[in-house]
Design an enzyme around this catalytic site. Sequence first.
Site, PDB file in Angstrom:
ATOM      1  N   CYS A   1       6.642   1.954   6.572  1.00  0.00           N
ATOM      2  CA  CYS A   1       6.596   2.541   5.235  1.00  0.00           C
ATOM      3  C   CYS A   1       6.186   4.011   5.324  1.00  0.00           C
ATOM      4  CB  CYS A   1       5.584   1.808   4.362  1.00  0.00           C
ATOM      5  SG  CYS A   1       5.894   0.051   4.215  1.00  0.00           S
TER       6      CYS A   1
ATOM      7  N   SER B   1      -1.156  -0.333   5.149  1.00  0.00           N
ATOM      8  CA  SER B   1       0.137  -1.010   5.014  1.00  0.00           C
ATOM      9  C   SER B   1       0.975  -0.865   6.274  1.00  0.00           C
ATOM     10  CB  SER B   1       0.888  -0.436   3.815  1.00  0.00           C
ATOM     11  OG  SER B   1       1.219   0.910   4.059  1.00  0.00           O
ATOM     12  N   CYS B   2       2.156  -1.469   6.234  1.00  0.00           N
ATOM     13  CA  CYS B   2       3.087  -1.475   7.360  1.00  0.00           C
ATOM     14  C   CYS B   2       3.425  -0.062   7.799  1.00  0.00           C
ATOM     15  CB  CYS B   2       4.359  -2.218   6.954  1.00  0.00           C
ATOM     16  SG  CYS B   2       5.658  -2.110   8.181  1.00  0.00           S
ATOM     17  N   GLY B   3       3.503   0.165   9.101  1.00  0.00           N
ATOM     18  CA  GLY B   3       3.721   1.500   9.639  1.00  0.00           C
ATOM     19  C   GLY B   3       5.112   2.051   9.444  1.00  0.00           C
TER      20      GLY B   3
END
Length: 177
Positions: free
Chosen positions: A66, A62-64
């Site tokens: 987060c 997932s997005c870094g």
Amino acid sequence: TMRTDGNDKELALGFLFSEGMIQSIDQIKNIRIDQNKVDIVLQGPLEFDLLNLERHFYTTSSCGVCGKASIEALNIPRYVEKSQSTWKINDELIKKLPTILRSKQAVFETTGSLHAAALFDSKGQFLLLKEDVGRHNAMDKLIGHYLALAELPLNNHILLLSGRTSFELVQKSVMAG
């Protein structure tokens, strides 16, 4: 790390580099790969802030942003010098690159479910493609490949991603020059 099998060495190297833990392949003393485990022994002197690397969950695709422990943790020290290059890319070339990328995605053709990070030279000649279930992993595999060859920065190249571009993917591309 949730990832697609293959290129585990490149994934680990690219992750360490793009997170600012290492600056060159010379800082790697040993790499051992055993099935689903990659052990990397670093050689110093090394300086990095483990608190900035802290996340409150396992690393995923997932997005870094987060899970980072603080907004300050988004500021990763950049060790690759900024490019002074002024070359330009023709808009017709830009329009052609996604078709070339898609033609190189053999696993995506079969599954319809993998992201890709591809590198082209400044003339648009295809150089390398890495695929993974995670966009960030595909990027780390690409960066790790060129880090292992001591060919960073990639400032005279074109990066093409198959999906949306997150903050972390831009950050990783900046880290790789």
